[in-house]
Design an enzyme around this catalytic site. Structure first.
Site, short mmCIF file in Angstrom:
data_model
loop_
_atom_site.label_atom_id
_atom_site.label_comp_id
_atom_site.label_asym_id
_atom_site.label_seq_id
_atom_site.Cartn_x
_atom_site.Cartn_y
_atom_site.Cartn_z
N LYS B 81 0.78 -1.23 -0.09
CA LYS B 81 -0.02 -0.01 0.06
C LYS B 81 0.80 1.39 -0.07
O LYS B 81 1.90 1.32 0.86
CB LYS B 81 -0.83 -0.03 1.43
CG LYS B 81 -1.88 1.11 1.28
CD LYS B 81 -2.84 0.77 2.49
CE LYS B 81 -3.90 1.77 2.76
NZ LYS B 81 -4.76 1.40 4.13
N SER B 156 -9.65 1.94 3.33
CA SER B 156 -8.84 2.47 2.31
C SER B 156 -7.73 1.49 1.57
O SER B 156 -7.27 2.21 0.53
CB SER B 156 -7.97 3.53 3.12
OG SER B 156 -7.08 2.89 3.95
N SER B 180 -9.74 -0.75 7.24
CA SER B 180 -9.16 -0.35 5.98
C SER B 180 -8.39 -1.89 5.38
O SER B 180 -8.03 -1.49 4.24
CB SER B 180 -8.28 0.81 5.98
OG SER B 180 -9.01 1.91 6.09
#
Lengths: 70, 486
Positions: B81, B156, B180
């Site tokens: 990420k 997210s 997330s």
């Protein structure tokens, strides 16, 4: 913002008298001091790598105290 | 292993193929880079692709394989990420604020995976600074759900989830502050594990809410999640909140089954707002685990309902403090032509942050301000204590709690505009972050072709138990073998 504040205001209805606040939720987590031994850190070049403005080995910033160039 | 299927093999299968010399690390990396080039234009799961570094790491991994010293991650590609620092590789947090930011050091998880022989494919898209539940707040582009490109992948960690679900990465690391990792894993039909707070070092994770943030794996199988955890869990001198206990092997006991495992079903997680079909699939999954030998009982967690409100006080408060560092002086977006420092700060923060980040900074600043601190921040911390105690009491009676991961399946891009409605996505996942406990989401079926996630929660440091229960369910069901059409 009003909607966000309304969202969290339900907390006011919960009785928390005498309840200690929790900062970190895991008991095994507590601040630890490492041994006071120096070890390699970032070089000056690395630290300044992303500086938007620099002068020599310094970060350059606009004037802090007045409107002139600082 | 058939060429067209390489990208949906598990990490374990890829590793076996590498060790058997059926494929080289370079070929495996290339197969992924090619697939990313072919498909990611539609999915949008990567913010950056790193072929140079990837090929370099693949060559190094091949030498390790050839010398007979390979571990299960050696030579297997992966994604990170884009809020995980990668030395020399731009790390943007999907924000204009960090558009050109090149970290001078690796996150601990980045170096841990590198040491394990991982091959970096690139950096995954996310909501700006990991603030959001749909990956729509990314300053660069939305990510689309591989199961239906009109729908969001969740957030997210939407880029990581979409990459893993779409065969664009064998696994990825995400971060989970309020769901997330688990919510996007649920929306994309994959496995997502949020470890116990402190189990994985946060050093080099760009901070959002420091008492809640935790890094974890997104994978296609439960065993893969265990393999990745083996590489990233453990104490770290660079994270003062990391738990100082020795690392364990999460694959040991993975296949021991659930006979006698005490499972709690929480009525509060099946109420208002939960899609009845999701509730039904969750109960069906619990029944299946009962059939495999688990003992099921009901456990009430009435304070869980307040977790969302606690979260939306604590996380903006911590975010407003953490994001104060973006001053346009040391790194990041900057407006150097401003006449003085105050004007420069204002212009930098106005131009660098998007609307959702600004909203949270304002909310947090308000909650922490003198006169409101006791009513909001301290109150939320006190309710946090009640929620934590409630979980502690529940885990005296049961080993694992099972709930839905999300109240709905993936929604359409642009469908949710009201932030308060968006927040409701996190209703089932937030309590774990508030209490610091681990949670895993695994696929448990589909509704109208969209994946549904099952959430398993356990006591602090019970990851091995969660993985064991998740593995038993996974092996008894077909969901992990289903993938979206290209």
């Amino acid at each position: 913002m009003a909607g966000l504040i309304a969202e969290v205001s339900v907390l006011q209805n919960i009785d928390t008298s005498g309840v200690e606040p929790t900062g970190h939720a895991v008991e095994e987590v507590h601040s630890v001091m490492r041994d006071d031994i120096s070890s390699p850190a970032l070089t000056v070049a690395d630290v300044l790598l992303n500086a938007p403005r620099r002068e020599g080995d310094y970060f350059r910033v606009p004037a802090v105290m007045d409107n002139g160039e600082g | 292993m058939a060429d067209q299927q390489i990208h949906y093999q598990s990490v374990r299968q890829m590793s076996d193929a590498l060790l058997a010399k059926e494929i080289s690390a370079a070929e495996l990396a290339d197969a992924h880079f090619k697939r990313i080039a072919d498909l990611d234009g539609r999915v949008g799961s990567y913010l950056a692709v790193t072929p140079d570094l990837g090929h370099e790491q693949a060559a190094a991994a091949q030498s390790v394989i050839d010398s007979g010293n390979a571990g299960p991650l050696t030579g297997v590609p992966m994604q990170l990420k884009d809020n995980l620092s990668t030395r020399g590789v731009t790390t943007t947090c999907a924000s204009l604020m960090l558009e050109h930011f090149v970290p001078p050091y690796d996150a601990t998880v980045t170096s841990a995976l590198a040491s394990a022989g991982a091959v970096l494919l690139g950096k995954g898209n996310l909501d700006e600074f990991a603030m959001g539940s749909s990956t729509e707040t990314s300053a660069y582009k939305p990510t689309r759900n591989p199961w239906d490109l009109d729908r969001v992948p969740g957030g997210s960690s939407g880029g990581p989830a979409a990459s893993v679900a779409g065969g664009l990465a064998p696994y990825s690391l995400g971060s989970d502050t309020g769901g997330s990792i688990r919510q996007p894993a649920s929306f994309c039909g994959i496995v997502g594990l949020k470890p116990t707070y402190g189990l994985v070092s946060r050093y080099g994770l760009i901070a959002f809410a420091s008492s809640l943030d935790q890094i974890g794996p997104l994978t296609r199988t439960v065993e893969d999640a265990a393999l990745v955890m083996n590489a990233i869990a453990g104490p770290d001198v660079n994270d003062s909140t990391s738990i100082s206990r020795p690392a364990i092997d999460y694959t040991i006991g993975l296949k021991d089954g659930v006979k006698g495992l005490r499972i709690g079903i929480v009525p509060e997680y099946f109420g208002e707002g939960i899609d009845p079909e999701i509730a039904r699939l969750t109960r069906e999954a619990i029944k299946q685990l009962e059939g495999l030998g688990a003992d099921v009982s009901e456990v009430s967690l009435p304070n869980s309902k307040a977790a969302l409100a606690v979260y939306y006080v604590l996380s903006p408060s911590e975010c407003s403090a953490n994001l104060a560092r973006y001053d346009g002086v040391k790194y990041g977006f900057s407006t150097p032509d401003a006449p003085n420092m105050m004007a420069a700060l204002e212009a930098t923060r106005d131009g660098g942050f998007g609307i959702e980040v600004k909203r949270r900074i304002m909310m947090g600043t308000y909650a922490l301000s003198a006169g409101y601190y006791d009513a909001y921040y301290k109150k939320a911390q006190q309710v946090r204590t009640l929620i934590r105690r409630e979980f502690d009491a529940a885990f005296e009676k049961v080993d694992v709690l099972i709930t839905p991961t999300t109240p709905t399946t993936a929604f359409k891009l642009g469908e949710i505009q009201d932030p308060v409605v968006m927040h409701a996505n996190d209703v089932c996942t937030v309590p774990a972050n508030i209490a610091g406990i681990p949670g895993i989401s695994i696929p448990c079926g589909t509704i109208d072709g969209l994946p549904v996630g099952l959430q398993l929660l356990g006591a602090h440091l019970s990851e091995a138990t969660l993985l064991r229960a998740a593995y038993a369910y996974e092996q008894a069901t077909p969901w992990h073998t289903q993938h979206p059409a290209d």
